[in-house]
Design an enzyme around this catalytic site. Structure first.
Site, short mmCIF file in Angstrom:
data_model
loop_
_atom_site.label_atom_id
_atom_site.label_comp_id
_atom_site.label_asym_id
_atom_site.label_seq_id
_atom_site.Cartn_x
_atom_site.Cartn_y
_atom_site.Cartn_z
N SER A 45 -12.37 2.60 -19.24
CA SER A 45 -12.31 3.49 -20.46
C SER A 45 -12.79 2.99 -21.65
O SER A 45 -13.77 3.49 -22.58
CB SER A 45 -10.91 4.24 -20.78
OG SER A 45 -10.53 5.05 -19.53
N GLU A 46 -12.32 1.78 -21.88
CA GLU A 46 -12.75 0.95 -22.97
C GLU A 46 -12.71 -0.67 -22.68
O GLU A 46 -12.12 -1.14 -21.70
CB GLU A 46 -11.81 1.26 -24.31
CG GLU A 46 -12.07 2.22 -25.03
CD GLU A 46 -11.26 3.36 -24.68
OE1 GLU A 46 -11.23 4.70 -25.43
OE2 GLU A 46 -10.11 3.18 -24.09
N THR A 47 -13.57 -1.22 -23.35
CA THR A 47 -13.39 -2.73 -23.31
C THR A 47 -13.64 -3.40 -24.74
O THR A 47 -14.35 -2.79 -25.59
CB THR A 47 -14.94 -3.19 -22.65
OG1 THR A 47 -14.63 -2.83 -21.46
CG2 THR A 47 -15.00 -4.86 -22.65
N HIS A 76 -5.40 2.89 -26.80
CA HIS A 76 -5.03 1.80 -25.50
C HIS A 76 -5.59 0.41 -25.90
O HIS A 76 -4.94 -0.49 -25.41
CB HIS A 76 -5.26 2.55 -24.26
CG HIS A 76 -6.40 2.12 -23.54
ND1 HIS A 76 -7.63 2.49 -23.55
CD2 HIS A 76 -6.28 1.02 -22.45
CE1 HIS A 76 -8.35 1.96 -22.47
NE2 HIS A 76 -7.43 0.90 -22.02
#
Length: 299
Positions: A45-47, A76
């Site tokens: 979802s995210e880095t 997050h």
């Protein structure tokens, strides 16, 4: 050059739950295109990409990418990065219970509660309070985009709305767990949500899976490369605006636990605390736990 990375499961106290996050610790020399390519490679979802802060009094500067775009702020990644940096500091004998991250949205102060060598909790103060923005989509079209009927939308005073606390979300109240379980990215989603502030939908209801929780939620954002997200802190930050608008909590401190990711087999718990004064939202925090899952090197 090789670059160290760590992955964590965020908004959970146990491995293989929550929302996975990749944190690249050595981002010097990477431009935006390279960061975006690495985020697509991880396909989470995210880095997060960590760099030295502009102000040495702060812990780090971070940039946040989904597989499809950069975000100015996300929950997050903030919780996971704060936990990781606090754990690394503690391992070096420099434990601290507070740190500040520099994000595109601004400064994000985080409070840390250490657990064991692999896990901790972080709570951050919202850098920007939620603001209501236009939600131009009719209920019938919004329901159809999510594979629902118009009768599946709304409960009590809650109606579809849109809020942003740095990232805009369309808030879609569902009548209950039975309705929210049917939600999906339907064939008309892209066309209908093109009129939305950010092409996403945060679907929620009052009925929860676990006792002691307050809302059950799902988040869909295919345009950002995230068909469904297991836990979305920036959406919960925006959701604070919907709580204020529709539940109208009185003055004082109010704590809510939002559960998300259950339909994906990634149960997550996001803690939202609102401080209300004079009938208005004075401040808000988001918190949760994170567990370190892997460490490696990008070659």
């Amino acid at each position: 050059m090789s670059r160290r990375f760590v992955t964590l499961d965020v908004f959970t106290t146990r491995p293989h739950a929550g929302n996975p996050l990749a944190v690249v610790l050595d981002s010097e020399g990477l431009d935006s295109a390279a960061m975006q390519a690495i985020a697509r490679e991880f396909n989470l979802s995210e880095t997060v990409f960590v760099a030295p802060p502009a102000n040495p009094a702060h812990r780090a500067a971070i940039r946040i990418f989904t597989p499809g775009q950069e975000l100015p702020f996300a929950g997050h990644p903030t919780v996971g990065t704060a936990v990781l940096l606090a754990l690394r500091d503690a391992a070096e004998g420099q434990a601290a219970d507070r740190l500040v991250l520099e994000e595109k949205v601004g400064l994000v102060p985080c409070a840390i509660t250490l657990g064991n060598a692999r896990s901790a909790r972080a709570t951050f103060t919202l850098p920007k309070l939620p603001e209501q923005i236009a939600q131009p989509i009719a209920d019938v079209a919004l329901a159809e985009a999510l594979g629902l009927e118009a009768a599946d939308l709304g409960f009590e005073d809650h109606r579809p709305s849109a809020f942003s606390a740095g990232v805009a979300y369309t808030m879609v109240p569902a009548s209950g767990r039975e309705a929210i379980a049917k939600a999906r990215v339907a064939g008309t989603f892209a066309q209908v949500m093109a009129a939305a502030p950010n092409g996403n939908a945060f679907v929620y209801c009052r009925e929860t899976e676990e006792a002691g929780h307050h809302y059950h939620a799902r988040m869909f954002w295919p345009e950002a490369g995230v068909t469904e997200d297991p836990a979305t802190g920036s959406a919960v930050a925006a959701f604070a605006g919907a709580i204020m608008a529709f539940d109208r909590p009185g003055d004082g401190t109010h704590r809510f636990v939002i559960e998300q990711g259950y339909e994906m087999g990634r149960p997550s718990q996001i803690e939202l605390t609102l401080t209300v004064a004079g009938g208005a939202l004075a401040s808000a925090t988001i918190g949760g736990a994170a567990v370190v899952m892997s460490e490696g090197v990008l070659l």
